[in-house]
Design a protein around this motif. Structure first.
Motif: not given
Length: 243
Positions: A99-101, A104-113, A117-119, A207-213
């Motif tokens: 979750v902290p990433h 804290t990762i500025q390069e994430l887009t709003f949609g990716q966040r 967070l939904g997952a 996107m790989i990290g989000i798929s893991l979530l």
């Protein structure tokens, strides 16, 4: 000829067979039984009739129902519930580490966040639902069918995590790398330091990290179902005891 002591001895054996094995509990129940026998005899019944009436009466008592409810509770700490809790907690703890990433990762887009967070929200909701999910799940009366369904859901959660771990390097990573990042850039600067990756490389890694979530969220949902099926049956059984 009817013998009261022998009848009470047999009655105690039946209570033991029903699961009440504590001597202190049996002694208390016997005390109530003998008192009721005496009361029935004073009302005009003979000893045998008084015993039968007292045994029927104590079988309906709150004390006996409470003891059987305790036994039912202890027996219903089922394997499926343990697997379900383990699956949900594992998914929850691992998700919380990531979750902290998302912040804290500025390069994430709003949609990716939002996706990430939904997952995480679904994972945490699945864990919280362990307290109430039984209300919305069927109470399967067959112990064997319930056990199979519960354990299958719990193990499916762990199996999905293992399947995802296999899909990640063989399917998911190659799919997202086709977006423009090279395998060398992902393994090197992106996964380790993220210092020199192109925007496409960042997108692929995120996107790989989000798929893991989302994979963890599915595992938590399956674990919650496994726990809920057992809990629904346990609560229904306890309610029937008190009817």
């Amino acid at each position: 000829m009817f013998n009261l002591d022998q009848a009470i001895t047999e009655w105690r054996r039946q209570m033991i067979g029903g699961g009440i094995k504590a001597a202190s509990v049996l002694d208390e129940l016997e005390s109530h039984l003998r008192a009721d026998v005496e009361r029935q005899m004073r009302s005009g019944m003979n000893q045998e009739q008084a015993f039968e009436a007292a045994a029927r009466q104590i079988g309906k008592s709150d004390l006996l129902k409470a003891e059987f409810a305790k036994i039912a509770g202890m027996k219903n700490v089922r394997t499926a519930q343990v697997i379900g809790i383990a699956c949900s907690v594992f998914a929850g703890l691992y998700s919380l580490l990531l979750v902290p990433h998302l912040f804290t990762i500025q390069e994430l887009t709003f949609g990716q966040r939002i996706l990430g967070l939904g997952a995480v929200a679904l994972t945490l909701l699945s864990i919280a639902s362990l307290r109430f999910s039984y209300r919305y799940l069927p109470a399967i009366r067959s112990f064997r069918a319930r056990k199979v369904a519960g354990i299958a859901c719990g193990l499916a959660g762990f199996a999905w995590v293992l399947i995802f771990a296999n899909l990640l390097p063989n399917v998911i990573v190659p799919f997202f790398l086709n977006g423009g990042a090279s395998a060398d850039s992902i393994r090197g600067s992106v996964l380790i330091g993220l210092q020199h990756a192109s925007p496409e490389g960042f997108w692929a890694v995120f996107m790989i990290g989000i798929s893991l979530l989302w994979a963890l969220a599915l595992a938590a949902v399956l674990g919650g179902i496994a726990y809920g099926l057992e809990e629904a049956a346990r609560r229904k059984y306890q309610n029937e005891i008190y009817v």
